[in-house]
Structure formats: C-alpha cells, structure tokens
Design an enzyme around this catalytic site. Structure first.
Site, PDB file in Angstrom:
ATOM      1  N   LYS A 202       0.962  -1.533  -0.420  1.00  9.50           N
ATOM      2  CA  LYS A 202       0.006   0.301  -0.223  1.00  9.50           C
ATOM      3  C   LYS A 202       1.019   1.209  -0.414  1.00  9.50           C
ATOM      4  CE  LYS A 202      -3.097   3.011  -0.168  1.00  9.50           C
ATOM      5  NZ  LYS A 202      -4.248   3.165  -0.752  1.00  9.50           N
ATOM      6  N   CYS A 256      -2.929  10.819   1.197  1.00 11.04           N
ATOM      7  CA  CYS A 256      -2.555   9.780   0.715  1.00 11.04           C
ATOM      8  C   CYS A 256      -0.707   9.893   0.651  1.00 11.04           C
ATOM      9  CB  CYS A 256      -3.191   8.760  -0.124  1.00 11.04           C
ATOM     10  SG  CYS A 256      -5.149   9.016   0.447  1.00 11.04           S
TER      11      CYS A 256
HETATM   12  N1  SAJ Z   1      -1.160  15.219  -8.393  1.00 11.96           N
HETATM   13  C1  SAJ Z   1       0.360  15.602  -8.861  1.00 11.96           C
HETATM   14  N2  SAJ Z   1       0.179  15.475 -10.575  1.00 11.96           N
HETATM   15  C2  SAJ Z   1      -0.194  14.815 -11.203  1.00 11.96           C
HETATM   16  C3  SAJ Z   1      -0.628  13.559 -10.252  1.00 11.96           C
HETATM   17  C4  SAJ Z   1      -1.206  14.230  -8.952  1.00 11.96           C
HETATM   18  O1  SAJ Z   1       0.597  17.344  -9.123  1.00 11.96           O
HETATM   19  O2  SAJ Z   1       0.264  13.698 -11.757  1.00 11.96           O
HETATM   20  C5  SAJ Z   1      -0.848  15.712  -6.591  1.00 11.96           C
HETATM   21  C6  SAJ Z   1      -2.948  16.027  -7.159  1.00 11.96           C
HETATM   22  O3  SAJ Z   1      -3.087  17.445  -7.761  1.00 11.96           O
HETATM   23  C7  SAJ Z   1      -2.848  15.836  -5.061  1.00 11.96           C
HETATM   24  C8  SAJ Z   1      -2.185  14.120  -5.108  1.00 11.96           C
HETATM   25  O4  SAJ Z   1      -1.386  14.439  -6.264  1.00 11.96           O
HETATM   26  O5  SAJ Z   1      -3.127  17.148  -4.495  1.00 11.96           O
HETATM   27  C9  SAJ Z   1      -2.886  13.566  -4.523  1.00 11.96           C
HETATM   28  O6  SAJ Z   1      -3.430  12.644  -6.089  1.00 11.96           O
HETATM   29  P1  SAJ Z   1      -3.701  11.873  -6.975  1.00 11.96           P
HETATM   30  O7  SAJ Z   1      -4.293  12.057  -8.006  1.00 11.96           O
HETATM   31  O8  SAJ Z   1      -2.741  10.306  -6.331  1.00 11.96           O
HETATM   32  O9  SAJ Z   1      -5.381  11.118  -5.432  1.00 11.96           O
HETATM   33  P2  SAJ Z   1      -5.567  10.144  -4.084  1.00 11.96           P
HETATM   34  O10 SAJ Z   1      -4.555  10.729  -3.278  1.00 11.96           O
HETATM   35  O11 SAJ Z   1      -6.844  10.340  -3.903  1.00 11.96           O
HETATM   36  O12 SAJ Z   1      -5.087   9.317  -4.757  1.00 11.96           O
HETATM   37  C10 SAJ Z   1      -4.452   8.306  -4.178  1.00 11.96           C
HETATM   38  C11 SAJ Z   1      -4.061   7.322  -5.947  1.00 11.96           C
HETATM   39  N3  SAJ Z   1      -2.902   6.404  -5.750  1.00 11.96           N
HETATM   40  C12 SAJ Z   1      -2.468   6.226  -6.901  1.00 11.96           C
HETATM   41  O13 SAJ Z   1      -3.031   6.234  -7.772  1.00 11.96           O
HETATM   42  C13 SAJ Z   1      -0.937   5.615  -6.275  1.00 11.96           C
HETATM   43  C14 SAJ Z   1      -5.549   6.047  -5.484  1.00 11.96           C
HETATM   44  O14 SAJ Z   1      -5.657   4.688  -5.608  1.00 11.96           O
HETATM   45  C15 SAJ Z   1      -4.948   5.654  -3.551  1.00 11.96           C
HETATM   46  O15 SAJ Z   1      -5.957   4.924  -2.755  1.00 11.96           O
HETATM   47  C16 SAJ Z   1      -5.358   6.876  -2.889  1.00 11.96           C
HETATM   48  O16 SAJ Z   1      -3.461   7.730  -2.998  1.00 11.96           O
HETATM   49  C17 SAJ Z   1      -4.893   6.650  -1.260  1.00 11.96           C
HETATM   50  O17 SAJ Z   1      -6.491   6.440  -0.400  1.00 11.96           O
HETATM   51  O18 SAJ Z   1      -4.122   5.660  -0.315  1.00 11.96           O
END
Ligand code: SAJ
Length: 412
Positions: A202, A256
């Site tokens: 995870k 996360c």
């Molecule tokens: N972000 C960027 N650039 C990117 C992608 C995201 O700056 O290319 C930023 C977003 O703006 C945000 C943060 O990262 O601030 C997190 O965004 P996210 O799209 O990762 O969204 P989460 O945190 O809601 O979801 C993640 C997911 N993990 C993965 O994709 C590996 C999800 O599958 C998990 O279940 C979740 O974390 C969790 O709860 O762990």
C-alpha cells in the site's frame, strides 16, 4: 457473516455498505455520534458520488446499522485514520484504540482485518500483542491480517468492486479467510501474501506516485531555467510506449500520497533517500510558486491575489493537506492579500469575477472543470491588474490573452 466495521469514514462507510449489499449483516461503529445518527437514518455526512443512496438502501433493508460500541461478530474490520504528526511520524493511536475496543468481543474463529494504511509491522507489533490478551491462539483460533484499500475518492463504489485487492495474513490461512471474505463483492483479482508485504505494498503504490510527481516538478523547474515548456516536453515524452511522466503542480495534497511515503522513511530513514528527496521536492512546490508570484508583483504596492481552487485535487470537496492552502498562507505571511474561490468549498463559492475584485493577479490553483471557461472580461473589469498564473497548464490561455490577461505558467 456478521461483520463489525470500526471507523465509518471515506473507506469504512463505503466498505460497510458494500458488505451489507452482498449478503452480510454489518454493524458500523464510529466515535462520532453524528455519523452514527445519520447512518441510522439512512444518510451520510461525507461527500462521495452515489454513496448516499447506496447506504440508504442497505439501512432500509436492515443489513447495515450504526452503533457507538462493537458487538460480537464473525469478522472485525478496522478502517480508522492513520494520520501523520508534525514530526512526520505515524500517529497510530486510532488503530491502537480500535484494536483495544474490539478485544472484549473477540471470539474463537473470528477474523480481524486492518484496512487503514499503516507502517510495516503494525499488524504484528501493534495489533497482535493486544489481540493475544483474548487468550486465543493467533493464526489458529483468531485469524488476523491487512487488506489495504486503493480506491480513488469520487469513484469509490466502482473501484471497491473492480480494483484487484491484496489480502495479507499473519499466516496462510488468515490470508485465505480474508480473501474469501472480500470475494463477497470484489470482482478483481485478490492476491494473498503475508501482512508485512501487504502493509508495504500500500505504501509503495502511493510512494511510486509521489516520486513520479516529484520528477515532474523537478523537470518543470529545469524547463523554466532552460526556457523550455515542460508541458510540451511531458506530452512528447509520453508518446514513448513505456514512458508515463506525471503532471507538475503547486504541490502534492491529500492524506494519502503526501503521507504514506513518510511511513517508509520513518522505518528506513537512512535507506529511503530517493523517497525522502521526492517528498521534499513536492513539499517545496508551494514556496516555489510563491516566489514566482512575488517576482510578478514586486512593483505593486499592497499586492492582492485571487486564488481559484483550494481543494487537494480537482472536482472534489476535500481540502485536507491541500498545497494551495499552504501557498495562500505563504503569500499572506509575506504581505500579499489573498482572496479565495472554490466551487466545491461552501465558504468560497460564488461569482468568479467578484472573487477577483481588486486583485493584481489571478492564480489557478486547482483545475476544477468549472475553471475551463472563465469570465475573462468580467474578471479584468473587476481587477486592479491583469496577471494570470496557471499552476496546472489548464486555463484556456488564448482566450485569456485575447481578453487582455498577461498569462504566466508553472514550468514554462
Ligand atoms: N498530483 C500531481 N500530479 C499528478 C498527479 C497528482 O500534482 O500527476 C497531485 C494532486 O493534485 C493531489 C495529489 O497529487 O494533490 C494526490 O492526487 P491523486 O490523484 O494521487 O489522488 P488521491 O491521493 O486521492 O489517490 C491516491 C491513489 N493512489 C494512486 O494512484 C497510486 C489512490 O489509488 C489511492 O487509493 C489513494 O491515493 C489512497 O487513498 O491511498
């Protein structure tokens, strides 16, 4: 089975409802009376697409109900928060409390599953010592393990069913029993392993994403210095069949991606060097963007900025750990007045042009779909300046420029 779920948040509540909709009798336990009260009236107090009707249905069917205390059950699922402290250490008090809370109700043959994202060793070193007080033999009379969630907010109900899943057990039979239980609704693959492996998987999934975002953020800075458009570089590189460069931004938010890597760093501080550096790069981005804003406003007396978008990512209402809030605080600390707007945050909804009144610069912090079409002319009419800073390569630059904005962008 009768299943008792401890923690009715973004993971516990949808999971409870999903089990209740697939033949089980579920008791949801939460320490927040408002959550329990709402649940027993068939309603919810968190935002998640379609969850309210899904919960209402199983509550009316009588297969899901809420209570402040656990009851005897066949399986106990712990889905409580595992936040991080200021010192970037895992705060496991809620997992500890939940494990102690179920102890009096544990019976021979029961299953205890931790769903909360946790540091490696939580099941074995934090939970088992408590559960052993039941007098039951771990792995023979009580089956214990970790099955982490990987759903993305906004698509939880779909992903709960369709994502593959990991069932980690303290021994093989525990992993098998956990897999069998989730087979009730999981249509994806369910992979069995030991509890420590599941705990690290995870953390690894989210750390992989954090490192890739940090790479994009460092590339953005390099491109600015080399007078290259990082967004074009990323778009062209990603045409390569095996390259997937992520998107730069004003930082990484949410509870996360911004949190989970610290759980690995805490356990392996001297070895997790790349992981640590990635966290520092991502956490630096609000300062990096703020420095650009100061530069653009250096000749302005009493500068004022309007920030569009405050949540941690687009089209959600969650502002927890939002990097844009950190950016707003930085600007205010340095004498820049900040006006906020966000269609998903009650306090900051309203007319975009009005939110720009008196501002010298508009900053796009979160790429909410609504910001694709901005009332550029009305905004400029209300503003005291004409600067626009895009942190997501999202705004419709030609129409903004045509209306009279001077548009700048992170990474370009
Ligand atoms: N972000 C960027 N650039 C990117 C992608 C995201 O700056 O290319 C930023 C977003 O703006 C945000 C943060 O990262 O601030 C997190 O965004 P996210 O799209 O990762 O969204 P989460 O945190 O809601 O979801 C993640 C997911 N993990 C993965 O994709 C590996 C999800 O599958 C998990 O279940 C979740 O974390 C969790 O709860 O762990």
């Amino acid at each position: 089975m009768k299943i008792c779920v401890i923690g009715l948040g973004y993971i516990g509540l949808p999971t409870s409802a999903m089990f209740a909709a697939h033949g089980h009798n579920v008791l949801g336990v939460d320490k927040n009376p408002a959550v329990i009260e709402a649940l027993n009236q068939g309603s919810i107090i968190i935002e998640e697409a379609n969850l309210d009707s899904f919960v209402k249905d199983v509550v009316e069917k009588g297969t899901l109900r809420g209570a402040m205390e656990p009851e005897e059950a066949d399986a106990f699922i712990i889905a409580v928060p595992t936040p991080i402290t200021e010192e970037k250490k895992a705060d496991m008090r809620y997992v500890q409390a939940a494990t102690e809370m179920i102890l009096p109700y544990i019976r021979k043959g029961n299953l205890v599953i931790l769903e909360s994202t946790s540091p490696v060793g939580t099941v074995e070193q934090l939970m088992l010592p408590i559960l052993e007080k039941s007098g039951l033999k771990m792995g023979e009379e009580l089956f214990v393990g970790h099955s982490p969630e990987r759903v993305i907010p906004g698509q939880i109900l779909y992903e709960l069913v369709h994502n593959s899943r990991i069932a980690g057990g303290i021994n093989a039979i525990s992993a098998q029993k956990i897999a069998e239980l989730y087979r009730s609704f999981v249509e994806g693959e369910i992979y069995q392993c030991d509890a420590r492996t599941a705990e690290l998987c995870k953390l690894t999934e989210n750390t992989f994403r954090d490192i890739n975002i940090a790479f994009a953020n460092e590339l953005a800075q390099i491109c600015e210095n080399l007078d290259i458009d990082v967004w074009q570089v990323i778009q062209l590189c990603n045409k390569h069949p095996r390259v997937n460069i992520h998107q730069p931004g004003p930082g990484v938010g949410g509870h996360c991606i911004a949190v989970d890597p610290w759980f690995i760093i805490e356990k392996q501080p001297d070895t997790a060097k790349l992981i640590h550096q990635a966290r520092l790069i991502n956490d630096y981005m609000p300062e990096y963007v703020a420095a650009h804003i100061y530069e653009l406003l250096e000749d302005v007396e009493q500068p004022q900025v309007t920030i569009l978008g405050l949540t941690y990512k687009p089209d959600v209402d969650d502002i927890r750990e939002s990097p844009v809030l950190k950016l707003a605080a930085l600007l205010e600390k340095n004498g820049v007045a900040v006006k906020r707007h966000d269609p998903f945050v009650k306090a900051y909804q309203g007319d975009v042009a009005e939110a720009c009144a008196g501002s010298h610069l508009v900053l796009l912090g979160v790429h909410h779909q609504q910001y694709k079409a901005l009332p550029a002319k009305e905004m400029l009419a209300a503003m005291a300046g004409k600067l626009f800073y895009d942190t997501r390569n999202f705004a419709d630059e030609p129409s903004l420029t045509e209306a009279g904005f001077e548009v700048y962008s992170l990474g370009r």
